[in-house]
Design an enzyme around this catalytic site. Structure first.
Site, short mmCIF file in Angstrom:
data_model
loop_
_atom_site.label_atom_id
_atom_site.label_comp_id
_atom_site.label_asym_id
_atom_site.label_seq_id
_atom_site.Cartn_x
_atom_site.Cartn_y
_atom_site.Cartn_z
N LYS A 67 37.43 94.58 64.22
CA LYS A 67 36.78 93.82 63.14
C LYS A 67 35.89 92.72 63.73
CE LYS A 67 40.86 90.86 62.78
NZ LYS A 67 42.17 90.73 62.12
N TYR A 126 24.15 62.17 72.91
CA TYR A 126 24.32 61.51 71.62
C TYR A 126 25.51 60.56 71.66
CZ TYR A 126 21.08 64.80 69.43
OH TYR A 126 19.97 65.52 69.08
N ARG A 177 49.26 86.17 52.84
CA ARG A 177 47.80 86.23 52.95
C ARG A 177 47.32 87.52 52.30
NH1 ARG A 177 44.91 86.68 58.82
NH2 ARG A 177 45.87 88.74 58.63
N MET A 213 23.27 70.88 70.19
CA MET A 213 23.07 72.19 69.55
C MET A 213 22.74 73.28 70.56
SD MET A 213 20.61 73.11 66.34
CE MET A 213 21.30 71.81 65.32
C1 LIG Z 1 43.24 90.88 63.07
C2 LIG Z 1 44.46 91.68 62.78
C3 LIG Z 1 45.12 92.35 63.82
C4 LIG Z 1 44.77 92.14 65.28
O1 LIG Z 1 45.42 90.96 65.71
P1 LIG Z 1 45.30 90.40 67.21
O2 LIG Z 1 46.14 89.18 67.18
O3 LIG Z 1 43.85 90.10 67.43
O4 LIG Z 1 45.81 91.45 68.11
C5 LIG Z 1 46.15 93.20 63.48
N1 LIG Z 1 46.55 93.35 62.20
C6 LIG Z 1 45.96 92.67 61.18
C7 LIG Z 1 46.48 92.86 59.80
C8 LIG Z 1 44.91 91.81 61.44
O5 LIG Z 1 44.35 91.13 60.44
#
Ligand SMILES: *Cc1c(COP(=O)(O)O)cnc(C)c1O
Length: 364
Positions: free
Chosen positions: A38, A254, A132, A302
């Site tokens: 993802k 800054y 979640r 930046m």
């Molecule tokens: C992002 C995610 C993972 C991967 O988790 P990592 O900690 O990056 O290995 C696995 N399962 C779900 C449901 C996730 O949202």
């Protein structure tokens, strides 16, 4: 493409594949290693990473949404692709076209898939404490009590997600494991999955039928504050634009948050928070030059950072030379520590601004 870019992000695809194999080697027998790609493979580049993992033997991939799923389908015609956000009726065409497997998160999504999914495979996400995504306990109970809610849903997986897997001593791991086992007993049989990167290291009881590692594939330490068993997959370099001599007391950047403690040299590099070099690491992180560390002094701005190179051989700090921002000695977890965050955020913030180089030597 510039021949002398401001910054270079080098991604070692073989290291990503090696990390996948390191994780797979830890699994209990019969357990499959999937890969989570993802967010453009955590910013590393799904288009390169996914085919490399496929060549390494990975057959099941997780993306966040249908759009990512369709992009992945173009790269991998026969992989199983699961979508973590689940299903909504408006995306029915995309799911059919991409042969995407939704991870259904609530009764509403299940009902929509029953109507629109035509009996195609789907996974279920069961919430065991994350609050979640996933069916809350009340909805899971309704599924158990009324099996008709799952008619015409070909169950390809039952999964849950751990909240604190990187901490072996956290009691919640065991509580989630127990809750997951109880749910598995009462729901129809399907391949089960609980562990992501860190969960794999909690041991075989947490492995079930498949695991879903993401961050560790890209070199992030699944065991923060312990030896990192993963290979670093990323090298980041940034170009020096200017170097100057400064006297004692000179203020830098800054707000003048840093003043020279003695006479010295400051190099200004083409890298800033717009490039993912998080501002919170101001006056805390460092860069590598010729194998030595040089501290970032003053605020990260930046597009620029300022580095105290007084101790570095001047031949290495001329304009046009490159400094090492991430390498084998100072990786995403080290920078995350200095920025007060986690490697996940560092990886995903590196973004597309850097000139990218993908390295791979093996093709198997
Ligand atoms: C992002 C995610 C993972 C991967 O988790 P990592 O900690 O990056 O290995 C696995 N399962 C779900 C449901 C996730 O949202």
């Amino acid at each position: 493409m510039s021949t002398h870019p401001d910054s270079i992000l080098e991604i070692d695809l073989d290291a990503v594949a090696a990390n996948w194999k390191i994780l797979r080697a830890r699994l209990r027998r019969g357990c499959e290693a999937a890969a989570v790609v993802k967010a453009d493979a955590y910013g590393v580049g799904m288009a390169k990473v996914a085919p490399r993992l496929w060549r390494a033997g990975c057959r099941l991939f997780f993306v966040a949404d249908a759009e990512e799923g369709l992009a992945l389908r173009k790269l991998l015609p026969t992989a199983r692709i699961a979508v973590l956000q689940g299903f909504e009726a408006a995306a029915a065409r995309d799911f059919a076209a991409g042969r995407l497997i939704p991870v259904l998160n609530h009764l509403g999504q299940i009902a929509q898939w029953q109507k629109a999914g035509r009996g195609a495979p789907a996974m279920l996400h069961l919430d065991t404490g994350m609050s979640r995504l996933g069916l809350p306990p009340s909805e899971a109970t309704r599924l158990v009590d009324d099996p008709s809610l799952l008619h015409r849903v070909a169950l390809a997986g039952l999964m849950s997600h751990l909240t604190t897997a990187w901490d072996r001593s956290a009691k919640v791991n065991r509580m989630q494991l127990d809750a997951f086992r109880i749910l598995l007993k009462s729901l129809p049989p399907a391949p089960a999955s609980l562990a992501s990167s860190s969960g794999i290291f909690l041991g075989p009881a947490y492995h079930f039928d498949f695991v879903r590692p993401g961050a560790a594939l890209y070199g992030a330490n699944p065991l923060p504050n312990h030896f990192n068993p993963m290979r670093q997959a990323i090298i980041l370099k940034a170009k020096i634009i200017q170097t100057r001599e400064l006297g004692k007391g000179a203020a830098i950047g800054y707000d003048g948050t840093y003043r020279m403690k003695r006479r010295g040299r400051i190099a200004t590099l083409a890298m800033g928070y717009a490039d993912g070099w998080l501002r919170a690491a101001s006056n805390r992180a460092s860069v590598g030059l010729g194998g030595r560390r040089a501290p970032i002094v003053g605020r990260i701005s930046m597009d620029l950072i300022t580095v105290d190179v007084t101790q570095i051989d001047p031949r290495l700090t001329r304009p046009g030379a490159y400094a090492d921002l991430l390498d084998d000695h100072y990786g995403v977890d080290d920078f995350a520590h200095d920025a007060g965050t986690i490697a996940y955020e560092v990886l995903t913030q590196l973004g597309g601004k850097h000139h990218r180089v993908y390295r791979t030597t093996t093709h198997a």
